[in-house]
Scaffold this active site. Structure first.
Site, mmCIF file in Angstrom:
data_model
loop_
_atom_site.group_PDB
_atom_site.id
_atom_site.type_symbol
_atom_site.label_atom_id
_atom_site.label_comp_id
_atom_site.label_asym_id
_atom_site.label_seq_id
_atom_site.Cartn_x
_atom_site.Cartn_y
_atom_site.Cartn_z
ATOM 1 N N ASP A 1 44.126 -1.174 1.953
ATOM 2 C CA ASP A 1 44.171 0.275 1.854
ATOM 3 C C ASP A 1 45.561 0.697 1.393
ATOM 4 O OD1 ASP A 1 43.261 2.933 2.165
ATOM 5 O OD2 ASP A 1 44.163 3.039 4.153
ATOM 6 N N ASP B 1 47.076 4.435 1.836
ATOM 7 C CA ASP B 1 47.700 5.364 2.785
ATOM 8 C C ASP B 1 47.650 4.790 4.192
ATOM 9 O OD1 ASP B 1 48.295 7.644 0.987
ATOM 10 O OD2 ASP B 1 46.128 7.647 0.726
#
Length: 258
Positions: free
Chosen positions: A11, A13
């Site tokens: 991922d 963020d």
């Protein structure tokens, strides 16, 4: 748990960055992936930006990530629509990242009897555009949304995001959207296909149990939850599933990439 990891999905963020600041170890982790020659992709549910823009933003934060190493919910959505209906058409609520992705796969953008209504992320949701979406769905257009996130971060606090607006349209039409982004394993599988990786030898790194970890588990990946984002260690007990490992941050993975 002892299988060798040959490819990585991570991922963005909460794992590599927060707002416009690189998190500790992010640059070193990406550099380690490059140095080891590992296949990898950085995933994000944000559909607003093109990969070129995201790459430039990350570079400004000190993270050297080429555009082709980024996989967004916009790209996954465009691929899904192409697979479902090659040469189809869509009415789109979203930004350049989504519009460019749909154009790339040959999807016609139109408000005239489209095959799909596609809802993505934007900072300027228009009541008129939402009303148009409602009416097109009522007339038979298929309802697709890039991701189910109900809020997005900003310097001043949470902002309503795709999932929240999708709920409004669902209430008005009685038609539930199909969400392509995480936690739908469709996004994970499309990412695996993009880098020609097998789930048995791939790991997923994320900061959220309800999107990153569950998507990784359902796709058969080894999962690493990092506590540098939105999840605290005690939050894990609320879920009926567990990541393979819980780490403080990607700092703990730098030496394990090779």
């Amino acid at each position: 748990m002892t299988r060798r990891i040959k490819a990585w999905l991570t991922d963005m963020d909460g794992v590599l960055i927060h707002e416009d600041v690189a998190l500790p170890g992010a640059a070193a982790f990406v550099d380690a992936l490059h140095a080891a020659g590992r296949r990898y992709l950085v995933l994000t549910n944000n559909s607003m930006f093109t990969t070129d823009v995201l790459s430039a933003r990350l570079r400004a934060m000190g993270i050297d990530l080429p555009p082709e190493a980024i996989w967004t919910s916009a790209l996954a959505t465009a691929q899904f629509l192409r697979d479902q209906m090659p040469g189809g058409s869509a009415y789109v609520i979203g930004e350049d990242g989504l519009l460019a992705a749909l154009d790339e796969v040959g999807c016609t953008i139109t408000a005239q009897d489209p095959d799909f209504v596609v809802l993505g992320e934007t900072r300027t949701y228009s009541f008129d555009a939402i009303t148009q979406a409602v009416r097109l769905i009522q007339r038979g257009a298929r309802f697709i949304a890039t991701n189910p996130d109900v809020t997005g971060p900003s310097a001043d606090g949470d902002l309503p995001a795709t999932g929240a607006v999708a709920a409004m349209i669902r209430t008005a039409t009685g038609r539930a959207p199909y969400f392509v982004g995480k936690p739908n394993p469709v996004m994970i599988r499309s990412a695996l296909n993009r880098i020609d990786a097998h789930s048995e030898y791939t790991a997923m790194v994320g900061d959220r149990m309800d999107t990153d970890v569950v998507a990784g588990i359902e796709a058969g990946l080894r999962t690493f939850l990092v506590l540098s984002g939105s999840t605290r260690r005690e939050d894990v007990e609320r879920f009926p599933f567990r990541p393979s490992e819980i780490l403080d941050s990607v700092v703990d993975l730098v030496e394990r990439v090779g």
